[in-house]
Scaffold this active site. Structure first.
Site, mmCIF file in Angstrom:
data_model
loop_
_atom_site.group_PDB
_atom_site.id
_atom_site.type_symbol
_atom_site.label_atom_id
_atom_site.label_comp_id
_atom_site.label_asym_id
_atom_site.label_seq_id
_atom_site.Cartn_x
_atom_site.Cartn_y
_atom_site.Cartn_z
ATOM 1 N N ASP A 268 40.249 37.251 39.982
ATOM 2 C CA ASP A 268 39.543 36.484 41.001
ATOM 3 C C ASP A 268 39.452 37.350 42.264
ATOM 4 O OD1 ASP A 268 38.414 33.899 41.405
ATOM 5 O OD2 ASP A 268 40.077 33.339 42.712
ATOM 6 N N TYR B 226 39.746 38.443 46.169
ATOM 7 C CA TYR B 226 40.574 38.011 47.285
ATOM 8 C C TYR B 226 39.815 36.942 48.082
ATOM 9 C CZ TYR B 226 43.239 42.326 46.413
ATOM 10 O OH TYR B 226 43.986 43.336 45.854
ATOM 11 N N PHE C 287 40.961 44.355 42.930
ATOM 12 C CA PHE C 287 42.173 44.861 43.583
ATOM 13 C C PHE C 287 41.904 45.632 44.877
ATOM 14 C CE2 PHE C 287 43.440 44.390 39.096
ATOM 15 C CZ PHE C 287 44.522 43.540 39.239
ATOM 16 N N HIS D 116 51.308 41.835 35.241
ATOM 17 C CA HIS D 116 50.437 41.941 36.415
ATOM 18 C C HIS D 116 51.227 42.552 37.583
ATOM 19 C CE1 HIS D 116 47.751 40.626 39.680
ATOM 20 N NE2 HIS D 116 46.822 40.495 38.747
#
Length: 226
Positions: free
Chosen positions: A69, A71, A82, A191
């Site tokens: 998803d 930020y 990321f 993760h």
């Protein structure tokens, strides 16, 4: 305000994804995303929506790093998983990615969180869901983006050259079912989120990516962002 997703997608990706997508589902996704941009604060900015595809052509893609998803804070998301814009404080997951990069390849953590240099080398920094409402994580999940980005993974699976798929966390690892080509390499781990970082640290994904590329006769990624 209308939104033509396929027209906005770079041509080489559009050619590959179009046969894999249901036009009715894509039209419904377009209507939803257009309404959200018109009525809500949505990240990333519309101009950055397909940055992952713009910086990393289908032909040049050698690595996929899959996020979940975007930020959802102001000024963070700019269309690369990321990654955050220059000058934005590093999110916790990205700080942990940098820590693992330093441990793996002795590359000092970068001061910037902008990963565009990776994308320009053929690393597709793709989120499974490409938009989000401000301050509301996961708000655009289940609206059709997953089918769209699954199609990108399936298209990469069709490549004859090796692609290294980096799947961090349970959500991303579910996508391994789309990767069936024996020429490809899948690298899975926990993760980099602080919730699971203890299991992420020590996995050495960056050297593993480069080894997989070299083993297939492809050039390494220069992970140094300096």
């Amino acid at each position: 305000m209308s939104l033509d997703l396929m027209e906005s997608l770079p041509g080489d990706w559009r050619e590959r994804l179009d046969p894999l997508l249901d036009p009715i589902a894509t039209a419904a996704l377009e209507a939803f995303v257009a309404a959200e941009y018109a009525e809500q604060t949505v990240y990333p900015p519309r101009a950055d929506l397909f940055n992952a595809f713009r910086h990393c052509t289908y032909e040049n893609t050698r690595v996929l790093i899959l996020g979940q998803d975007p930020y959802h804070g102001p000024g963070q998301a700019h269309g690369l998983s990321f990654s955050v814009r220059e000058g934005v404080r590093l999110p916790p997951s990205l700080r942990n990615i940098y820590k693992e990069l330093a441990a793996d390849l002795e590359i000092p953590p970068a001061g910037s969180g902008d990963l565009t240099r990776w994308a320009d080398q053929g690393v597709l920094l793709l989120n499974a869901v490409l938009t989000v409402r401000a301050g509301d994580a996961g708000s655009h999940a289940g609206k059709g983006w997953e089918d769209f980005t699954d199609a990108a993974i399936r298209a990469l699976n069709d490549k004859t050259d090796r692609v290294v798929f980096v799947l961090w966390g349970a959500y991303a690892r579910k996508k391994a079912r789309f990767i069936t080509g024996p020429q490809h390499t899948v690298i899975e781990s926990a993760h980099p989120s602080p919730l699971s970082a203890k299991k992420f640290f020590g996995t050495r994904p960056f050297s593993a990516v480069n080894k997989a590329l070299v083993d297939a006769g492809r050039s390494e990624i220069d992970w140094n962002l300096a």
